[in-house]
Enzyme design. Structure first.
Site, PDB file in Angstrom:
ATOM      1  CD  GLU A 100      -2.822  -6.587   5.301  1.00  0.00           C
ATOM      2  OE1 GLU A 100      -3.522  -5.583   5.498  1.00  0.00           O
ATOM      3  OE2 GLU A 100      -2.100  -6.723   4.287  1.00  0.00           O
ATOM      4  CB  CYS A 106      -0.986  -0.036   1.164  1.00  0.00           C
ATOM      5  SG  CYS A 106      -2.455   0.967   0.876  1.00  0.00           S
ATOM      6  CG  HIS A 159      -4.266  -3.805   2.795  1.00  0.00           C
ATOM      7  ND1 HIS A 159      -3.459  -3.488   3.865  1.00  0.00           N
ATOM      8  CD2 HIS A 159      -4.619  -2.620   2.231  1.00  0.00           C
ATOM      9  CE1 HIS A 159      -3.339  -2.170   3.961  1.00  0.00           C
ATOM     10  NE2 HIS A 159      -4.036  -1.631   2.978  1.00  0.00           N
TER      11      HIS A 159
END
Length: 372
Positions: free
Chosen positions: A345, A257, A343
Protein backbone atom coordinates in the site's frame (compact mmCIF):
# COMPACT_ATOMS: atom_id res chain seq x y z
CA UNK A 1 7.36 33.64 11.35
CA UNK A 2 10.01 33.57 14.07
CA UNK A 3 12.88 31.24 14.45
CA UNK A 4 12.43 27.95 16.26
CA UNK A 5 13.67 27.90 19.81
CA UNK A 6 16.45 25.34 20.11
CA UNK A 7 17.98 24.05 23.32
CA UNK A 8 21.10 21.93 23.66
CA UNK A 9 20.20 18.25 23.65
CA UNK A 10 21.82 14.83 24.01
CA UNK A 11 21.28 11.49 22.30
CA UNK A 12 22.65 8.57 24.31
CA UNK A 13 22.79 5.06 22.86
CA UNK A 14 22.55 1.93 24.97
CA UNK A 15 26.22 1.13 24.39
CA UNK A 16 27.25 4.52 25.83
CA UNK A 17 27.83 6.37 22.55
CA UNK A 18 26.77 10.03 22.65
CA UNK A 19 25.60 12.37 19.89
CA UNK A 20 24.74 16.04 20.37
CA UNK A 21 22.05 18.19 18.82
CA UNK A 22 19.38 20.79 19.48
CA UNK A 23 15.86 20.22 20.80
CA UNK A 24 13.16 21.76 18.64
CA UNK A 25 10.41 23.55 20.55
CA UNK A 26 9.71 22.51 24.12
CA UNK A 27 12.13 19.58 24.13
CA UNK A 28 11.90 16.97 26.86
CA UNK A 29 13.06 13.37 27.26
CA UNK A 30 12.09 10.28 25.27
CA UNK A 31 13.25 6.67 25.09
CA UNK A 32 12.88 3.84 22.59
CA UNK A 33 14.69 1.67 20.09
CA UNK A 34 16.58 3.86 17.64
CA UNK A 35 16.14 3.17 13.94
CA UNK A 36 16.47 5.05 10.65
CA UNK A 37 14.34 5.51 7.55
CA UNK A 38 15.99 6.28 4.20
CA UNK A 39 12.91 7.74 2.49
CA UNK A 40 13.32 11.19 0.96
CA UNK A 41 9.61 11.97 1.29
CA UNK A 42 6.70 10.83 3.41
CA UNK A 43 7.79 11.96 6.86
CA UNK A 44 4.23 12.51 8.10
CA UNK A 45 3.16 9.04 6.99
CA UNK A 46 6.21 7.59 8.73
CA UNK A 47 5.60 9.47 11.97
CA UNK A 48 1.97 8.27 12.12
CA UNK A 49 2.65 4.66 11.07
CA UNK A 50 1.70 2.39 14.03
CA UNK A 51 4.53 0.00 13.10
CA UNK A 52 6.99 2.58 14.47
CA UNK A 53 5.45 2.66 17.95
CA UNK A 54 8.17 2.66 20.62
CA UNK A 55 10.94 3.72 18.25
CA UNK A 56 13.05 6.86 18.01
CA UNK A 57 13.15 7.69 14.31
CA UNK A 58 16.28 9.00 12.58
CA UNK A 59 15.56 10.47 9.15
CA UNK A 60 18.41 10.22 6.66
CA UNK A 61 16.93 12.92 4.42
CA UNK A 62 18.71 16.18 5.26
CA UNK A 63 15.55 18.33 5.40
CA UNK A 64 12.46 17.49 7.43
CA UNK A 65 9.33 19.66 7.54
CA UNK A 66 9.96 21.52 4.30
CA UNK A 67 6.59 20.63 2.75
CA UNK A 68 4.46 20.94 5.88
CA UNK A 69 1.63 18.63 6.91
CA UNK A 70 -1.88 17.75 5.83
CA UNK A 71 -4.54 15.55 7.41
CA UNK A 72 -4.66 13.40 4.27
CA UNK A 73 -1.12 12.11 4.98
CA UNK A 74 -1.92 10.61 8.40
CA UNK A 75 -1.66 6.82 8.50
CA UNK A 76 -3.33 6.61 11.92
CA UNK A 77 -5.08 8.86 14.41
CA UNK A 78 -1.87 10.15 16.04
CA UNK A 79 1.93 10.32 15.93
CA UNK A 80 3.27 6.88 16.81
CA UNK A 81 7.06 7.31 16.92
CA UNK A 82 8.62 7.82 20.37
CA UNK A 83 10.91 10.64 19.21
CA UNK A 84 12.50 12.21 16.14
CA UNK A 85 16.15 12.84 15.28
CA UNK A 86 17.03 14.79 12.12
CA UNK A 87 19.65 17.03 10.54
CA UNK A 88 17.72 20.14 9.45
CA UNK A 89 14.24 20.82 10.86
CA UNK A 90 12.45 23.39 8.73
CA UNK A 91 9.84 25.80 10.06
CA UNK A 92 9.28 27.10 6.53
CA UNK A 93 7.19 24.91 4.24
CA UNK A 94 6.03 25.20 0.65
CA UNK A 95 3.22 22.98 -0.60
CA UNK A 96 -0.14 24.15 -1.78
CA UNK A 97 -1.92 21.23 -0.09
CA UNK A 98 -0.24 21.83 3.29
CA UNK A 99 -2.52 22.73 6.19
CA UNK A 100 0.22 23.62 8.64
CA UNK A 101 3.86 23.27 9.63
CA UNK A 102 5.48 20.15 11.06
CA UNK A 103 6.52 21.91 14.27
CA UNK A 104 2.91 22.68 15.17
CA UNK A 105 1.84 19.18 14.16
CA UNK A 106 4.41 17.51 16.41
CA UNK A 107 3.94 19.97 19.28
CA UNK A 108 0.29 18.95 19.54
CA UNK A 109 1.54 15.39 20.05
CA UNK A 110 4.18 16.43 22.63
CA UNK A 111 6.87 14.70 20.59
CA UNK A 112 10.50 15.23 21.52
CA UNK A 113 12.46 16.35 18.44
CA UNK A 114 16.24 16.69 18.06
CA UNK A 115 17.73 18.52 15.09
CA UNK A 116 21.26 19.58 14.10
CA UNK A 117 22.46 16.03 14.71
CA UNK A 118 25.16 14.52 12.49
CA UNK A 119 22.72 11.97 11.09
CA UNK A 120 25.24 10.62 8.56
CA UNK A 121 27.53 9.60 11.41
CA UNK A 122 24.63 8.33 13.52
CA UNK A 123 23.13 6.17 10.76
CA UNK A 124 26.55 4.81 9.87
CA UNK A 125 27.01 3.86 13.53
CA UNK A 126 23.62 2.13 13.71
CA UNK A 127 24.36 0.23 10.50
CA UNK A 128 27.62 -1.08 11.99
CA UNK A 129 26.45 -1.72 15.56
CA UNK A 130 22.79 -2.55 15.05
CA UNK A 131 19.51 -1.21 16.36
CA UNK A 132 19.59 -0.54 20.10
CA UNK A 133 17.71 1.40 22.72
CA UNK A 134 18.40 5.12 23.07
CA UNK A 135 17.37 8.17 25.05
CA UNK A 136 17.08 11.74 23.80
CA UNK A 137 16.84 14.67 26.18
CA UNK A 138 17.10 18.42 26.47
CA UNK A 139 16.24 18.69 30.18
CA UNK A 140 18.59 16.02 31.59
CA UNK A 141 22.27 16.68 31.01
CA UNK A 142 23.75 14.25 33.52
CA UNK A 143 24.98 11.24 31.54
CA UNK A 144 24.71 8.83 34.47
CA UNK A 145 21.12 9.87 35.08
CA UNK A 146 20.36 9.27 31.39
CA UNK A 147 22.05 5.87 31.50
CA UNK A 148 19.99 4.91 34.54
CA UNK A 149 16.74 5.87 32.84
CA UNK A 150 17.78 4.11 29.65
CA UNK A 151 18.58 0.90 31.55
CA UNK A 152 14.87 0.58 32.42
CA UNK A 153 13.75 0.54 28.79
CA UNK A 154 12.81 -3.01 27.66
CA UNK A 155 14.40 -4.62 24.62
CA UNK A 156 12.33 -4.74 21.43
CA UNK A 157 12.99 -8.49 21.27
CA UNK A 158 10.15 -10.22 23.04
CA UNK A 159 8.15 -6.98 23.32
CA UNK A 160 4.44 -7.11 22.50
CA UNK A 161 3.30 -3.72 21.22
CA UNK A 162 0.25 -4.45 19.06
CA UNK A 163 -1.98 -3.89 22.10
CA UNK A 164 -0.68 -0.30 22.32
CA UNK A 165 -1.83 0.68 18.83
CA UNK A 166 -4.74 -1.61 17.99
CA UNK A 167 -8.33 -0.32 18.00
CA UNK A 168 -10.29 -0.86 21.21
CA UNK A 169 -13.59 -1.69 19.50
CA UNK A 170 -14.40 -3.12 16.06
CA UNK A 171 -15.18 -0.62 13.29
CA UNK A 172 -16.13 -0.66 9.61
CA UNK A 173 -14.39 0.80 6.56
CA UNK A 174 -15.69 1.09 3.01
CA UNK A 175 -19.05 0.66 1.31
CA UNK A 176 -21.38 -1.71 3.17
CA UNK A 177 -22.88 -2.69 -0.20
CA UNK A 178 -19.51 -3.73 -1.62
CA UNK A 179 -19.43 -7.24 -3.15
CA UNK A 180 -16.65 -8.55 -0.89
CA UNK A 181 -16.43 -8.61 2.90
CA UNK A 182 -13.13 -8.97 4.77
CA UNK A 183 -12.39 -9.34 8.48
CA UNK A 184 -9.13 -7.58 9.37
CA UNK A 185 -7.13 -8.13 12.55
CA UNK A 186 -5.70 -4.78 13.63
CA UNK A 187 -2.13 -5.26 14.86
CA UNK A 188 -1.37 -1.63 13.94
CA UNK A 189 -3.10 -1.20 10.60
CA UNK A 190 -2.34 1.71 8.26
CA UNK A 191 -5.17 3.71 6.72
CA UNK A 192 -3.78 3.26 3.23
CA UNK A 193 -4.21 -0.51 3.48
CA UNK A 194 -7.90 0.02 4.18
CA UNK A 195 -8.14 2.52 1.32
CA UNK A 196 -6.57 0.03 -1.11
CA UNK A 197 -9.00 -2.70 -0.10
CA UNK A 198 -12.06 -0.44 -0.15
CA UNK A 199 -11.17 0.95 -3.59
CA UNK A 200 -11.31 -2.64 -4.90
CA UNK A 201 -14.86 -3.27 -3.72
CA UNK A 202 -14.17 -4.54 -0.21
CA UNK A 203 -16.17 -3.78 2.91
CA UNK A 204 -13.90 -4.29 5.92
CA UNK A 205 -14.66 -4.93 9.55
CA UNK A 206 -11.55 -4.15 11.60
CA UNK A 207 -11.14 -6.09 14.86
CA UNK A 208 -8.88 -5.47 17.92
CA UNK A 209 -5.65 -7.45 18.11
CA UNK A 210 -6.96 -9.92 20.72
CA UNK A 211 -10.17 -10.87 18.87
CA UNK A 212 -10.90 -14.58 18.49
CA UNK A 213 -11.37 -16.29 15.14
CA UNK A 214 -14.98 -17.07 16.07
CA UNK A 215 -15.77 -13.38 16.48
CA UNK A 216 -14.03 -12.46 13.23
CA UNK A 217 -15.93 -15.24 11.49
CA UNK A 218 -19.26 -13.90 12.79
CA UNK A 219 -18.98 -11.07 10.23
CA UNK A 220 -19.33 -13.84 7.61
CA UNK A 221 -16.38 -12.52 5.60
CA UNK A 222 -15.19 -13.75 2.24
CA UNK A 223 -11.57 -13.44 3.40
CA UNK A 224 -9.29 -12.43 6.25
CA UNK A 225 -6.46 -9.93 6.60
CA UNK A 226 -3.65 -9.71 9.18
CA UNK A 227 -2.16 -6.22 9.38
CA UNK A 228 1.21 -4.64 9.92
CA UNK A 229 2.19 -3.47 13.39
CA UNK A 230 5.03 -2.87 15.88
CA UNK A 231 7.10 -5.12 18.10
CA UNK A 232 8.10 -8.77 18.18
CA UNK A 233 5.62 -11.17 16.52
CA UNK A 234 6.37 -14.10 18.86
CA UNK A 235 4.35 -12.83 21.86
CA UNK A 236 1.22 -12.47 19.69
CA UNK A 237 -0.18 -15.86 20.68
CA UNK A 238 -3.79 -14.93 19.92
CA UNK A 239 -2.98 -13.63 16.43
CA UNK A 240 -0.93 -16.76 15.72
CA UNK A 241 -3.85 -18.94 16.82
CA UNK A 242 -6.24 -16.88 14.66
CA UNK A 243 -3.98 -17.50 11.66
CA UNK A 244 -3.98 -21.24 12.42
CA UNK A 245 -7.78 -21.25 12.67
CA UNK A 246 -8.17 -19.39 9.36
CA UNK A 247 -5.83 -21.87 7.67
CA UNK A 248 -7.79 -24.75 9.16
CA UNK A 249 -10.99 -23.16 7.86
CA UNK A 250 -9.45 -22.91 4.40
CA UNK A 251 -10.54 -19.29 3.98
CA UNK A 252 -8.53 -16.75 1.94
CA UNK A 253 -5.87 -15.04 4.06
CA UNK A 254 -3.52 -12.15 3.29
CA UNK A 255 -0.88 -10.78 5.67
CA UNK A 256 1.36 -7.72 5.50
CA UNK A 257 4.55 -7.13 7.54
CA UNK A 258 3.77 -8.20 11.13
CA UNK A 259 0.84 -10.17 9.72
CA UNK A 260 3.29 -11.93 7.39
CA UNK A 261 5.46 -12.90 10.37
CA UNK A 262 2.41 -14.14 12.29
CA UNK A 263 1.45 -16.38 9.36
CA UNK A 264 4.99 -17.80 9.31
CA UNK A 265 4.83 -18.54 13.05
CA UNK A 266 1.41 -20.17 12.59
CA UNK A 267 3.12 -22.56 10.18
CA UNK A 268 5.94 -23.38 12.59
CA UNK A 269 8.49 -21.08 10.95
CA UNK A 270 10.48 -18.96 13.45
CA UNK A 271 11.24 -15.25 13.20
CA UNK A 272 14.32 -13.34 14.34
CA UNK A 273 15.33 -9.79 15.23
CA UNK A 274 17.37 -8.21 12.45
CA UNK A 275 20.64 -6.33 12.91
CA UNK A 276 19.02 -3.01 12.00
CA UNK A 277 15.98 -3.87 9.91
CA UNK A 278 14.65 -2.51 6.62
CA UNK A 279 13.06 0.94 6.69
CA UNK A 280 12.69 3.05 3.56
CA UNK A 281 10.83 3.42 0.29
CA UNK A 282 13.32 2.04 -2.24
CA UNK A 283 13.99 -1.55 -1.13
CA UNK A 284 14.53 -3.95 -4.07
CA UNK A 285 12.54 -7.20 -4.10
CA UNK A 286 12.67 -10.15 -6.48
CA UNK A 287 9.36 -11.67 -7.52
CA UNK A 288 10.27 -15.32 -8.08
CA UNK A 289 7.18 -16.07 -10.20
CA UNK A 290 7.80 -13.27 -12.71
CA UNK A 291 11.56 -12.98 -12.43
CA UNK A 292 11.14 -9.22 -12.18
CA UNK A 293 12.44 -6.82 -9.57
CA UNK A 294 10.10 -4.54 -7.62
CA UNK A 295 10.89 -1.40 -5.63
CA UNK A 296 9.05 -1.48 -2.32
CA UNK A 297 8.31 0.41 0.86
CA UNK A 298 9.51 -1.42 3.97
CA UNK A 299 9.37 -0.99 7.73
CA UNK A 300 10.35 -3.94 9.88
CA UNK A 301 12.94 -4.97 12.43
CA UNK A 302 12.06 -8.68 12.48
CA UNK A 303 12.13 -11.22 9.65
CA UNK A 304 11.17 -14.79 8.84
CA UNK A 305 13.85 -17.49 9.03
CA UNK A 306 14.72 -18.41 5.44
CA UNK A 307 16.27 -21.84 6.09
CA UNK A 308 13.26 -22.99 8.09
CA UNK A 309 10.95 -21.67 5.37
CA UNK A 310 12.80 -23.59 2.66
CA UNK A 311 12.51 -26.77 4.75
CA UNK A 312 8.76 -26.35 5.31
CA UNK A 313 6.85 -28.49 2.80
CA UNK A 314 3.65 -26.46 3.21
CA UNK A 315 5.17 -23.06 2.43
CA UNK A 316 6.93 -21.57 -0.61
CA UNK A 317 8.95 -18.36 -0.82
CA UNK A 318 7.45 -16.00 -3.42
CA UNK A 319 9.66 -12.92 -2.95
CA UNK A 320 13.06 -12.19 -1.45
CA UNK A 321 15.01 -9.04 -0.65
CA UNK A 322 17.77 -8.42 -3.18
CA UNK A 323 20.08 -6.73 -0.68
CA UNK A 324 20.34 -9.55 1.86
CA UNK A 325 18.24 -12.46 0.50
CA UNK A 326 15.81 -12.32 3.44
CA UNK A 327 12.30 -13.70 2.94
CA UNK A 328 9.99 -11.03 1.54
CA UNK A 329 6.95 -13.09 0.55
CA UNK A 330 5.29 -16.43 1.28
CA UNK A 331 2.43 -18.57 0.03
CA UNK A 332 0.82 -21.70 1.40
CA UNK A 333 1.04 -24.60 -1.03
CA UNK A 334 -2.40 -26.08 -0.32
CA UNK A 335 -4.35 -23.25 1.36
CA UNK A 336 -5.49 -19.89 -0.11
CA UNK A 337 -2.96 -17.91 1.92
CA UNK A 338 -0.11 -15.56 1.07
CA UNK A 339 1.82 -12.75 2.74
CA UNK A 340 4.56 -10.18 2.17
CA UNK A 341 7.11 -8.59 4.48
CA UNK A 342 6.89 -5.19 2.79
CA UNK A 343 4.12 -2.61 2.28
CA UNK A 344 2.28 -2.88 -1.06
CA UNK A 345 0.00 0.00 0.00
CA UNK A 346 3.12 2.20 0.28
CA UNK A 347 2.13 5.53 1.88
CA UNK A 348 4.85 6.64 1.37
CA UNK A 349 6.55 4.76 -1.43
CA UNK A 350 6.26 3.36 -4.95
CA UNK A 351 3.28 1.47 -6.39
CA UNK A 352 5.15 -1.53 -7.81
CA UNK A 353 3.45 -3.95 -5.41
CA UNK A 354 -0.18 -2.76 -5.38
CA UNK A 355 -1.02 -5.76 -7.58
CA UNK A 356 -0.96 -7.83 -4.38
CA UNK A 357 -4.32 -6.34 -3.37
CA UNK A 358 -5.71 -7.46 -6.74
CA UNK A 359 -4.19 -10.88 -6.08
CA UNK A 360 -6.08 -11.03 -2.77
CA UNK A 361 -9.36 -10.09 -4.49
CA UNK A 362 -8.78 -12.72 -7.18
CA UNK A 363 -8.02 -15.31 -4.50
CA UNK A 364 -11.27 -14.47 -2.71
CA UNK A 365 -13.31 -14.62 -5.92
CA UNK A 366 -11.81 -17.92 -7.02
CA UNK A 367 -12.45 -19.41 -3.59
CA UNK A 368 -16.07 -18.20 -3.67
CA UNK A 369 -16.52 -19.86 -7.07
CA UNK A 370 -15.21 -23.19 -5.79
CA UNK A 371 -17.48 -23.15 -2.74
CA UNK A 372 -20.54 -21.83 -4.60
Amino acid sequence: MGYLEKKDAILLLEDGTIFYGKAVGDGGTATGEICFNTGTTGYQEIFTDPSYFGQIMVTTNAHIGNYGTTDADDESDSVKIAGLVCKNFSEVFSREAAQGDLQGFLKKKNLVVLSDVDTRALVSYIRDHGAQNAIISSNITDIQALKQQLSDVPSMKGLELASKVSCKEPYYFGDENAPIKVSALDLGIKKNILRNLASRGVYIKVFPYDTSFEEMKSFQPDGYFLSNGPGDPEPLTNAIQVAKDILEEGAPLFGICLGHQVIALANGIPTFKMHNGHRGINHPIMNIATGKGEITSQNHGFAVDRKATEENKDISITHYHLNDDTVAGLKHNTKPCFSVQYHPEAGPGPNDATYLFDQFINLINSTKEVTA
